[in-house]
Design a protein around this motif. Sequence first.
Motif, PDB file in Angstrom:
ATOM      1  N   GLN A  16       0.824  -1.212   0.000  1.00  0.00           N
ATOM      2  CA  GLN A  16       0.000   0.000   0.000  1.00  0.00           C
ATOM      3  C   GLN A  16       0.853   1.255   0.000  1.00  0.00           C
ATOM      4  O   GLN A  16       0.584   2.208  -0.719  1.00  0.00           O
ATOM      5  CB  GLN A  16      -0.929   0.022   1.216  1.00  0.00           C
ATOM      6  N   GLN A  17       1.907   1.242   0.816  1.00  0.00           N
ATOM      7  CA  GLN A  17       2.795   2.403   0.867  1.00  0.00           C
ATOM      8  C   GLN A  17       3.437   2.632  -0.498  1.00  0.00           C
ATOM      9  O   GLN A  17       3.550   3.762  -0.964  1.00  0.00           O
ATOM     10  CB  GLN A  17       3.896   2.192   1.910  1.00  0.00           C
ATOM     11  N   LEU A  18       3.843   1.531  -1.113  1.00  0.00           N
ATOM     12  CA  LEU A  18       4.491   1.619  -2.411  1.00  0.00           C
ATOM     13  C   LEU A  18       3.523   2.210  -3.431  1.00  0.00           C
ATOM     14  O   LEU A  18       3.870   3.123  -4.191  1.00  0.00           O
ATOM     15  CB  LEU A  18       4.925   0.213  -2.845  1.00  0.00           C
ATOM     16  N   VAL A  19       2.310   1.679  -3.452  1.00  0.00           N
ATOM     17  CA  VAL A  19       1.321   2.151  -4.411  1.00  0.00           C
ATOM     18  C   VAL A  19       1.027   3.638  -4.178  1.00  0.00           C
ATOM     19  O   VAL A  19       0.946   4.428  -5.117  1.00  0.00           O
ATOM     20  CB  VAL A  19       0.022   1.303  -4.334  1.00  0.00           C
ATOM     21  N   GLU A  20       0.906   4.016  -2.898  1.00  0.00           N
ATOM     22  CA  GLU A  20       0.695   5.427  -2.555  1.00  0.00           C
ATOM     23  C   GLU A  20       1.769   6.297  -3.179  1.00  0.00           C
ATOM     24  O   GLU A  20       1.494   7.266  -3.870  1.00  0.00           O
ATOM     25  CB  GLU A  20       0.844   5.618  -1.025  1.00  0.00           C
ATOM     26  N   SER A  21       3.031   5.962  -2.885  1.00  0.00           N
ATOM     27  CA  SER A  21       4.100   6.853  -3.304  1.00  0.00           C
ATOM     28  C   SER A  21       4.249   6.826  -4.827  1.00  0.00           C
ATOM     29  O   SER A  21       4.543   7.845  -5.441  1.00  0.00           O
ATOM     30  CB  SER A  21       5.402   6.523  -2.581  1.00  0.00           C
ATOM     31  N   LEU A  22       4.023   5.664  -5.444  1.00  0.00           N
ATOM     32  CA  LEU A  22       4.139   5.597  -6.899  1.00  0.00           C
ATOM     33  C   LEU A  22       3.001   6.332  -7.593  1.00  0.00           C
ATOM     34  O   LEU A  22       3.174   6.855  -8.686  1.00  0.00           O
ATOM     35  CB  LEU A  22       4.208   4.148  -7.377  1.00  0.00           C
ATOM     36  N   SER A  23       1.835   6.372  -6.973  1.00  0.00           N
ATOM     37  CA  SER A  23       0.733   7.113  -7.610  1.00  0.00           C
ATOM     38  C   SER A  23       1.091   8.590  -7.666  1.00  0.00           C
ATOM     39  O   SER A  23       0.603   9.319  -8.501  1.00  0.00           O
ATOM     40  CB  SER A  23      -0.589   6.958  -6.853  1.00  0.00           C
ATOM     41  N   ARG A  24       1.941   9.009  -6.740  1.00  0.00           N
ATOM     42  CA  ARG A  24       2.385  10.403  -6.784  1.00  0.00           C
ATOM     43  C   ARG A  24       3.516  10.613  -7.784  1.00  0.00           C
ATOM     44  O   ARG A  24       3.505  11.555  -8.565  1.00  0.00           O
ATOM     45  CB  ARG A  24       2.842  10.865  -5.392  1.00  0.00           C
ATOM     46  N   SER A  25       4.504   9.722  -7.750  1.00  0.00           N
ATOM     47  CA  SER A  25       5.677   9.976  -8.594  1.00  0.00           C
ATOM     48  C   SER A  25       5.460   9.578 -10.055  1.00  0.00           C
ATOM     49  O   SER A  25       6.045  10.176 -10.943  1.00  0.00           O
ATOM     50  CB  SER A  25       6.904   9.263  -8.030  1.00  0.00           C
ATOM     51  N   ALA A  26       4.634   8.575 -10.300  1.00  0.00           N
ATOM     52  CA  ALA A  26       4.337   8.208 -11.690  1.00  0.00           C
ATOM     53  C   ALA A  26       2.990   8.838 -12.034  1.00  0.00           C
ATOM     54  O   ALA A  26       1.969   8.175 -12.042  1.00  0.00           O
ATOM     55  CB  ALA A  26       4.292   6.686 -11.837  1.00  0.00           C
ATOM     56  N   LYS A  27       3.019  10.137 -12.303  1.00  0.00           N
ATOM     57  CA  LYS A  27       1.762  10.887 -12.309  1.00  0.00           C
ATOM     58  C   LYS A  27       0.760  10.449 -13.369  1.00  0.00           C
ATOM     59  O   LYS A  27      -0.385  10.827 -13.303  1.00  0.00           O
ATOM     60  CB  LYS A  27       1.992  12.381 -12.517  1.00  0.00           C
ATOM     61  N   HIS A  28       1.198   9.703 -14.365  1.00  0.00           N
ATOM     62  CA  HIS A  28       0.255   9.385 -15.435  1.00  0.00           C
ATOM     63  C   HIS A  28      -0.590   8.152 -15.158  1.00  0.00           C
ATOM     64  O   HIS A  28      -1.393   7.760 -15.983  1.00  0.00           O
ATOM     65  CB  HIS A  28       0.989   9.231 -16.769  1.00  0.00           C
ATOM     66  N   PHE A  29      -0.381   7.527 -14.009  1.00  0.00           N
ATOM     67  CA  PHE A  29      -1.172   6.340 -13.682  1.00  0.00           C
ATOM     68  C   PHE A  29      -2.029   6.610 -12.458  1.00  0.00           C
ATOM     69  O   PHE A  29      -1.592   7.278 -11.529  1.00  0.00           O
ATOM     70  CB  PHE A  29      -0.262   5.150 -13.349  1.00  0.00           C
TER      71      PHE A  29
END
Length: 189
Positions: free
Chosen positions: A9-22
């Motif tokens: 969940q933490q990973l998905v959270e942070s990646l939703s921010r840094s990989a803005k197109h997904f």
Amino acid sequence: AAMSKKRLQQLVESLSRSAKHFNRGEVECLVGLFDTLLSSSYSRFAAVGFDRSAFCGALHRDFGMTDGVLMNRVFHTFDKDDDNCINVVEWVEGLSVFLRGTLEERIKYCFKVYDLNGDGYISREEMFQMLKNSLLKLPSEDDPDEGIKDLVDIDCDHDGKLSFADFQEAVKKENLLLEAFGPCLPDIK
């Protein structure tokens, strides 16, 4: 070793921010795909991510890439920390640009793919080397070298190499140029 729910969940959270197109759902899918690829890769980095052969396999299978030289370059461009291994963050952030990047991001990405020695310039030689393969496949009467020469003429200050600024300006003027460099981006059909 699948990650714990919380870690995921933490990973998905942070990646939703840094990989803005997904969006979150897409990030979850890509993390899932990463795990699937990883479990079938026998990579010696299995704890962290996958190696070049697993990554190129995925490019070939999932994005229809066939050019080994290019796949290699795409690997290097995704592998931001140069450890010869694509970790989950590099995977999702890389795909964000690869699949959905803005023009600006795709220009940066293509430039990096073509800048073989990483000196911040694309030299004539680098361009020939990279484009030879893709232009040979063009069904045209023209000598492919001629086509490459036209492309190389986007060297605005004529110093025999393209700076990022030259490249950017040329692509903004002529968006088709990105298609010429296109084999390093997927065919989004």
